[in-house]
Design an enzyme around this catalytic site. Sequence first.
Site, mmCIF file in Angstrom:
data_model
loop_
_atom_site.group_PDB
_atom_site.id
_atom_site.type_symbol
_atom_site.label_atom_id
_atom_site.label_comp_id
_atom_site.label_asym_id
_atom_site.label_seq_id
_atom_site.Cartn_x
_atom_site.Cartn_y
_atom_site.Cartn_z
ATOM 1 N N LYS A 190 -0.477 -1.216 0.460
ATOM 2 C CA LYS A 190 -0.373 -1.434 1.818
ATOM 3 C C LYS A 190 -0.158 0.137 2.534
ATOM 4 O O LYS A 190 -0.702 0.145 3.730
ATOM 5 C CB LYS A 190 1.110 -1.967 2.357
ATOM 6 N N THR A 247 5.110 -0.320 7.635
ATOM 7 C CA THR A 247 4.287 0.779 7.274
ATOM 8 C C THR A 247 3.153 0.978 8.146
ATOM 9 O O THR A 247 2.793 2.220 8.539
ATOM 10 C CB THR A 247 3.829 1.150 5.821
ATOM 11 N N GLU A 280 1.571 8.658 0.043
ATOM 12 C CA GLU A 280 1.322 8.150 -1.213
ATOM 13 C C GLU A 280 -0.099 7.637 -1.179
ATOM 14 O O GLU A 280 -0.974 7.460 -2.184
ATOM 15 C CB GLU A 280 2.124 7.194 -1.960
#
Length: 334
Positions: A190, A247, A280
């Site tokens: 995601k 997110t 990330e």
Amino acid sequence: MANLNVTVLGGGSWGTTVASLVARNAPITLWARNPTTVAEINTHHTNEVFLPGAILPEKLFATTDLCKAVRGADVIVMGIPSQNFRQVLLEVKKNIRAWVPVISLTKGLELDTRMRMTEIITEVLPGHPVGVLTGPNLAQEIIAGQAAASVIAMEDEIIVQELQTVFKSGLFRTYTNTDVIGCELGGVLKNIIAIAVGMGDGQGAGDNTRAGLITRGLAEVTRLGVAMGGRAETFAGLAGMGDMIATCTSPQSRNRHVGIQLGMGRNMEEIVSEMVMVAEGVKSAPAVLALAEQYKVDTPIFRDVYRVLSGDTSATRTFRGLLRVEAGAESEPG
């Protein structure tokens, strides 16, 4: 559970937050590499760089001594960025006792090997129960006491139920799942969709555009996740859709922030140099694209985001391309 000694490795925002949650349930030690961070946590009960304004529990003890932190632990929680994860784990191996569970908080892949963090744990520490704590968990909200839900995933149903009570705390609700692969991949994949959504937001895209990208992105995540061994229903839950929504929409999201900055025409070197914490999705994108090719899954959004991150094209050009893709059946890629 109060008799379990828990050690969290990593003094960033999420590692510190998880350690603070655990402090209500069990003796807790936080290991951080930075002596200044450790001194601040022990003396002032704060971690201003990563959690500005937050007051940490007085029971939370921090140390720079990795050997000491690991040696007495009954549970190890790894809050280490993906590209340093193996290196720290190799140090853990020298001091960890047999059969101690190791739980990952990290939502990334190791670039060289394309391995998930639980795969690295299994390789470096064979015989240790492994798991992942994941979900729509923005550290700033949780440390402020706002309600949130998470998933702890392990293959062993008995151990996962025992550890569930270590992490649940106040308004932080923890669910269990035995689909480690699906839960872990939901958290990894995601991030790249969030970069894509941010690229749109940075160019002034509307709510309809954002909703379309999130929905098509979730379909892409699910296709690849299932091909790699995850369960489809996992991606409709907290570790998939829940984490994706948080997110892709939150101002606190580091990956969305990267996308916004790219959408505004800035370059990656400039963006990353200004960030304190790791996004990330930026680190994992090449590994994710390689895995999609390996498993023969068409992932147009992943592919286009990677092209922008690697400098092959601009966010503006890519985002226009995403919107112009010929639409087929909703069950198909694209």
